[in-house]
Motif scaffolding. Structure first.
Motif, short mmCIF file in Angstrom:
data_model
loop_
_atom_site.label_atom_id
_atom_site.label_comp_id
_atom_site.label_asym_id
_atom_site.label_seq_id
_atom_site.Cartn_x
_atom_site.Cartn_y
_atom_site.Cartn_z
N GLY A 240 30.80 -102.44 -62.23
CA GLY A 240 30.57 -103.61 -61.77
C GLY A 240 30.44 -103.52 -60.04
N TYR A 241 31.57 -102.51 -59.76
CA TYR A 241 31.53 -102.36 -58.21
C TYR A 241 30.46 -101.72 -57.75
N GLY A 243 27.56 -101.85 -58.95
CA GLY A 243 26.33 -102.73 -58.77
C GLY A 243 26.37 -103.73 -57.81
N TYR A 244 27.69 -104.12 -57.45
CA TYR A 244 27.97 -105.04 -56.46
C TYR A 244 27.30 -104.53 -54.88
N ASP A 245 27.73 -102.99 -55.03
CA ASP A 245 27.62 -102.22 -53.71
C ASP A 245 25.92 -102.07 -53.65
N THR A 246 25.25 -101.96 -54.76
CA THR A 246 23.83 -101.53 -54.87
C THR A 246 23.23 -102.88 -54.28
N ALA A 247 23.68 -103.91 -54.73
CA ALA A 247 23.13 -105.10 -54.60
C ALA A 247 23.12 -105.82 -53.27
N THR A 248 24.40 -105.71 -52.60
CA THR A 248 24.69 -106.15 -51.35
C THR A 248 23.93 -105.21 -50.24
N HIS A 249 23.96 -103.97 -50.54
CA HIS A 249 23.14 -102.88 -49.76
C HIS A 249 21.54 -103.48 -49.71
N TRP A 251 20.41 -106.18 -50.32
CA TRP A 251 20.36 -107.59 -49.67
C TRP A 251 20.00 -107.29 -48.14
N SER A 264 25.74 -97.87 -62.31
CA SER A 264 26.24 -98.79 -62.56
C SER A 264 25.99 -99.56 -63.88
N SER A 268 28.76 -99.60 -67.02
CA SER A 268 29.02 -101.07 -67.66
C SER A 268 28.82 -100.83 -69.13
#
Length: 290
Positions: A240-241, A243-249, A251, A264, A268
């Motif tokens: 999850g971390y 995935g979150y890091d990939t998504a925010t980067h 964005w 990720s 998962s």
């Protein structure tokens, strides 16, 4: 009826005297020659023991299993276990069996708190302390000397438990299995004799790793929700971390990291599978206990 079980591997120099010193306190002495390459079996037989031989070295636990089965066939009420290298004093056998014959205990451990001849090296004492701590945590006991091979048990206990460990982890797994069967466990103080010429059959580090591996198997079997569940949750959180890091980067920069995204998903998926396996195994365990 008392039957003594002595597992032995290349103990020709000491096995004869151990058998002779044990005989006054039991009706039968069974020596299990675990694939020795010396004259262990012959010396034990000459000393008056009933000798059972393995065709190869199968491990201390396997030798003890062979001896216990033989003791039950002999009609034993109490089974006494001791090593063939002379570190245990057979004169302590009456103290070991007394709590069992009084109906107070099912398993009695000889705690090596009295110094006899010789002193074990410091690294062996440290190793014992570590294994005592881990064994007590796994088996939910408070035994001061979990690794002592000098012990006695009520033969009836073998109807409730099977000591399946074939290696050097037998002392620890025996405690865990006995605790799981709600056996009454106690200790009596004994002397430890450690001759300067003593040479263990297995290196102390290898011994410790073998015992820890045996304990890990018990934890994995008896507490699957803890073992697989914790690892599964950590894996899921890490996935999850990522995935979150990939998504925010993405964005913020419109730059996509395919490698991190794949990791990720991988962590998962692994985490989800482990958590599912933990729940299934724990359900099976609970049904098996009912």
């Amino acid at each position: 009826m008392r039957v003594a079980i002595i597992p032995a591997h290349n103990e020709a120099a000491t096995i004869g005297s151990v058998v002779l010193q044990t005989q006054p306190y039991v009706e039968t002495v069974v020596v299990v020659d675990d694939g020795s390459t010396d004259t262990t079996a012959r010396v034990a037989e000459l000393a008056g023991a009933q000798v059972l031989s393995h065709d190869r070295n199968r491990g201390k636990g396997a030798a003890i299993q062979t001896g216990l089965r033989a003791g039950v066939k002999e009609g034993a009420d109490v089974l006494v276990l001791l090593d063939g290298d002379g570190q245990h004093d057979p004169d302590s056998i009456p103290d070991l069996v007394e709590p069992i014959e009084r109906g107070e205990s099912d398993l009695v451990i000889g705690s090596r708190v009295k110094q006899g001849n010789g002193t074990p090296p410091r690294h062996r004492k440290f190793g014992r302390a570590v294994l005592d701590t881990v064994t007590n945590a796994v088996s939910d006991t408070a035994i001061s000397d979990t690794q002592s091979g000098f012990r006695a048990m009520r033969a009836e206990l073998l109807k409730k438990v099977e000591f399946e460990d074939a290696g050097m982890g037998i002392e620890s797994t025996m405690l865990a299995e006995a605790t799981g069967a709600s056996a009454r466990i106690s200790e009596v103080p004994i002397e430890e004799h450690y001759p300067e010429t003593a040479s263990p059959n297995q290196h102390s580090v290898g011994h410790a790793l073998t015992v820890l591996n045996s304990l890990l198997k018990i934890v994995r079997r008896d507490h699957p929700l803890l073992v697989f569940g914790v690892v599964g949750v950590l894996s899921l959180l890490f996935g999850g971390y990522l995935g979150y890091d990939t998504a925010t980067h993405y964005w913020a920069t419109q730059e996509f990291w395919p490698g991190r995204a794949m990791l990720s998903m991988l962590f998962s998926i692994i985490g989800t599978q482990l958590i599912t396996a933990a729940l299934i195994l724990d359900t099976v365990r609970l049904k098996g206990n009912n």
